[in-house]
Design an enzyme around this catalytic site. Structure first.
Site, PDB file in Angstrom:
ATOM      1  N   TRP B 103       0.964  -1.242  -0.010  1.00 36.45           N
ATOM      2  CA  TRP B 103      -0.205  -0.053   0.096  1.00 36.45           C
ATOM      3  C   TRP B 103       0.100   1.330  -0.208  1.00 36.45           C
ATOM      4  O   TRP B 103       0.553   1.963  -0.521  1.00 36.45           O
ATOM      5  CB  TRP B 103      -0.982  -0.095   0.910  1.00 36.45           C
ATOM      6  CG  TRP B 103      -1.844  -0.964   0.790  1.00 36.45           C
ATOM      7  CD1 TRP B 103      -1.556  -2.833   1.749  1.00 36.45           C
ATOM      8  CD2 TRP B 103      -2.779  -1.350  -0.464  1.00 36.45           C
ATOM      9  NE1 TRP B 103      -2.913  -3.403   1.712  1.00 36.45           N
ATOM     10  CE2 TRP B 103      -3.457  -2.979   0.178  1.00 36.45           C
ATOM     11  CE3 TRP B 103      -3.144  -1.051  -0.860  1.00 36.45           C
ATOM     12  CZ2 TRP B 103      -4.505  -3.389  -0.737  1.00 36.45           C
ATOM     13  CZ3 TRP B 103      -4.085  -1.542  -1.695  1.00 36.45           C
ATOM     14  CH2 TRP B 103      -4.964  -3.070  -1.672  1.00 36.45           C
ATOM     15  N   ASP B 172      -1.902   6.514   5.999  1.00 38.88           N
ATOM     16  CA  ASP B 172      -3.242   5.660   6.131  1.00 38.88           C
ATOM     17  C   ASP B 172      -2.814   4.441   7.201  1.00 38.88           C
ATOM     18  O   ASP B 172      -1.873   3.405   7.035  1.00 38.88           O
ATOM     19  CB  ASP B 172      -2.037   4.792   4.927  1.00 38.88           C
ATOM     20  CG  ASP B 172      -3.191   3.812   4.401  1.00 38.88           C
ATOM     21  OD1 ASP B 172      -4.199   3.599   4.580  1.00 38.88           O
ATOM     22  OD2 ASP B 172      -3.318   3.364   2.794  1.00 38.88           O
ATOM     23  N   LYS B 196     -12.177  -1.810   7.634  1.00 36.62           N
ATOM     24  CA  LYS B 196     -11.714  -3.162   7.892  1.00 36.62           C
ATOM     25  C   LYS B 196     -12.459  -3.128   9.880  1.00 36.62           C
ATOM     26  O   LYS B 196     -12.224  -3.811  10.203  1.00 36.62           O
ATOM     27  CB  LYS B 196      -9.903  -2.473   7.557  1.00 36.62           C
ATOM     28  CG  LYS B 196      -9.436  -3.264   6.395  1.00 36.62           C
ATOM     29  CD  LYS B 196      -8.850  -2.865   6.077  1.00 36.62           C
ATOM     30  CE  LYS B 196      -8.044  -3.038   4.462  1.00 36.62           C
ATOM     31  NZ  LYS B 196      -8.858  -4.128   3.717  1.00 36.62           N
TER      32      LYS B 196
HETATM   33  C1  LIG Z   1      -3.394  -0.378   4.476  1.00 39.92           C
HETATM   34  C2  LIG Z   1      -4.678   0.017   3.131  1.00 39.92           C
HETATM   35  N1  LIG Z   1      -3.750   0.868   2.739  1.00 39.92           N
HETATM   36  C3  LIG Z   1      -4.927   1.302   1.499  1.00 39.92           C
HETATM   37  C4  LIG Z   1      -5.800   0.084   0.722  1.00 39.92           C
HETATM   38  C5  LIG Z   1      -6.823  -0.036   0.029  1.00 39.92           C
HETATM   39  O1  LIG Z   1      -8.171   0.344   0.223  1.00 39.92           O
HETATM   40  P1  LIG Z   1      -9.682   0.830  -0.506  1.00 39.92           P
HETATM   41  O2  LIG Z   1      -9.455  -0.540  -0.932  1.00 39.92           O
HETATM   42  O3  LIG Z   1     -10.399   1.703  -0.011  1.00 39.92           O
HETATM   43  O4  LIG Z   1      -9.016   1.997  -1.894  1.00 39.92           O
HETATM   44  C6  LIG Z   1      -6.054  -0.979   2.159  1.00 39.92           C
HETATM   45  C7  LIG Z   1      -7.017  -2.266   1.438  1.00 39.92           C
HETATM   46  O5  LIG Z   1      -6.857  -3.741   1.795  1.00 39.92           O
HETATM   47  C8  LIG Z   1      -5.367  -0.799   3.070  1.00 39.92           C
HETATM   48  O6  LIG Z   1      -5.322  -2.221   3.537  1.00 39.92           O
HETATM   49 MG   LIG Z   2       0.922  -3.840   3.096  1.00 40.94          MG
END
Ligand SMILES: Cc1ncc(COP(=O)(O)O)c(C=O)c1O
Ligand SMILES: [Mg+2]
Ligand SMILES: Cc1ncc(COP(=O)(O)O)c(C=O)c1O
Ligand SMILES: [Mg+2]
Ligand SMILES: [Mg+2]
Ligand SMILES: [Mg+2]
Lengths: 361, 361
Positions: B103, B172, B196
């Protein structure tokens, strides 16, 4: 028993009761998964079945094939005001916009924020957007012609779509998507916030022709490029699963209970006619849109005074007829009668209106 | 009775059963309105009460005041990968990013797509992101330092946040938001996809400090500017009402049933310890993250062979323990144990794991 009102809200709006009941019944255990639909993975077979079913139903309802993609994008129709020009308006070209109200005006504004060139091909601003313009000055080299097919606030609707000589029409259909059959050969892209005709708020349906996708602008952030959604069946990241599930149920209702768009259109015409006929027969109620531009979805009207309008909305609310206040920017009254509003609801409203005129007229 | 499994999905993920039951019970008639929460206007008193309650609860849980805004933005955390630099990274400046996994890597990629300058202040890519870097080469002039507080896929988490000498941290927190108390004075902005720890998929919570908002970049499309959301209490256009309602119920559960973030943190630590202790006592199960970087939310582990891992996930599923497969990009197994996963669920998993080791070890 739950209390249920007749809900004339402009959006979020009424949903078919059978859809709500199915969501409720399955809410703790979706399709035998032992999970709520809100807990199911978007990378699972059960969710794949939902999103694929929704896409298939939209294509079947509109009679389109693999030359179109059906996408689910977050951010509402308002995000599309920016995404359309970001993706479809190349540097050095301009796009034609027909200005028929608040939402067209915002679509134009967002295009200009991006530094792109807009040609306003026609506008009905001269009479407070009470009509759909007949003469358009279209640019044959425009990237697209943008039209708001139904003007939620002003109560007007395009009865037919113009001949744009091969320039693709891009249409904001937020308030009349899937309310009537469409000749999809005229359209390059249509978009619609779900929360009026097809589901709860939280997703915008975008239907786009492959040839436009193929020549779309590149270099955009992933979440702002249509290609990202088209290449992943709208599963590049986590989609709004619950909302897509609800939309799928509404689409099923539209196909299996109503019987498709011809049937839906016939019902919608009948519903709207009951109200417009009442206006035409009464000097107490008067429609605000020109007769040839009247919307089948948002029926806007005035009473003899603002005081009476206020009392009308209040008494209607007491009679379990909700959401009849006009948009704050225009005043008056508005009955939003999307697909899910039943004939019984319209009949209840008509009866109330007649009684209100009798006692207040 | 509905069948319910223990759901270890990484997101969308398990929600508190009491929250699901309340949504179900009120689904046809929300708060005496005679409408489903999916049909209620976002411009109504009942919805205002919901969104205001959610904002108030978030602020109370995190101990923040009016120097922060709590926003609800569509597009998931993935949209924030672009919105953060669009809004907070001015031309001529650069931002520091710590790369701790999939991510973070995507957040960096989207910033570069915008033509902005990224300084990778540290990375744990050398060992497949199995740890949180200790040494950061921070730029004192950076616009912000971006950190992924919990790495959902790699199973690592920042136990503490670095001293960035006044440069605001942007984090994030998709997979650990509201799972533990935070010293919010270190943060300029935190964002989290809801699906989550705080609700169903379909909205991203953004908590941003006023001083960053005030100096944010201008000239952005309305839906991509934080200011639009801050100025309208996230009601510039139609928000995902159902999702925000569900989030409000989860926040209520967190405050009133759990008792706040200190309590939640204690429970989460206890839950994770049951699993990590098992790994440490067993040669059959082995965690993939360095001990000092272990996540309390996503517990990643391997079995002696891929065959055994496959059988483990299959047999767990048969025993109503769902979602234990590792992310497709890394393999292995993963138990996602967010706030809503109960101690009973963990105990059931631990019992199953012991039995599986006994019969397959
Ligand atoms: C730490 C993290 N950031 C970003 C995301 C992406 O999220 P989204 O699907 O809401 O765009 C996720 C999804 O699993 C995540 O775990
Ligand atoms: Mg990761
Ligand atoms: C025709 C039309 N376009 C756009 C919008 C804005 O939609 P959203 O709130 O999904 O951004 C609306 C909302 O009422 C609308 O009626
Ligand atoms: Mg309008
Ligand atoms: Mg009349
Ligand atoms: Mg071990």
């Amino acid at each position: 028993m739950s209390k249920r009102i007749y809900n004339f809200n402009p959006g979020p709006a009424a949903l078919p009761l059978s859809v709500l009941e199915e969501i409720q019944a399955t809410f703790l255990d979706f399709a035998g998964t032992g999970m709520s639909i809100t807990e199911v993975s978007h990378r699972s077979k059960p969710f794949d079945a939902i999103i694929n079913d929704a896409v298939t139903r939209v294509k079947r309802l509109l009679g389109i094939g693999d030359d179109f993609k059906v996408l689910f994008v977050q951010g509402g129709a308002s995000m599309q005001f920016a995404m359309v020009p970001m993706n479809l308006l190349p540097d050095g070209k301009s796009a034609d916009y027909v200005n028929t109200g608040t939402w067209s005006t915002k679509a134009i504004k967002e295009t200009k924020i991006l530094g792109k060139t807009v040609n306003v091909a026609a506008s009905s601003e001269d009479r407070n957007f009470a009509y759909i313009p007949k003469e358009l000055s279209l640019d044959p080299n425009a990237a697209y012609v943008h039209i708001t097919s139904n003007n939620t606030i002003k109560g007007t609707q395009w009865a037919d779509f113009p001949d744009t000589k091969g320039v693709p029409i891009v249409s904001d259909m937020s308030s009349d998507i899937l309310s009537r059959p469409l000749d999809m050969s005229k359209f390059g892209l249509i978009y619609a916030g779900a929360q009026k005709n097809i589901g709860p708020a939280g997703v915008c349906m975008v239907i786009v022709k492959n040839d436009l996708l193929e020549k779309a602008n590149t270099g955009l952030p992933s979440m702002l490029a249509y290609k990202t959604y088209a290449d992943s069946n709208s599963l590049y990241n986590t989609p709004p699963c619950f909302t897509i599930y609800a939309i799928d149920l509404v689409l099923k209702w539209l196909e299996e209970t109503i019987g498709g768009l011809e049937k839906m259109d016939a019902v919608n015409r009948e519903k709207a006619a009951l109200l417009y006929d009442l206006f035409d027969a009464s000097s107490f109620y008067n429609g605000t849109a020109d007769a040839d531009s009247r919307s089948l979805m948002n029926v806007t009207f005035r009473l003899p005074s603002e005081d009476l309008e206020k009392r009308f909305v209040e008494e209607a609310t007491k009679n379990d007829l909700g959401g009849l206040k006009g948009h704050r920017s225009v005043g008056g009254c508005r009955a939003s009668i999307y697909n899910a509003m039943s004939m019984e609801g319209i009949q209840a409203l008509v009866d109330f209106m007649k009684e209100f005129e009798r006692t207040n007229g």
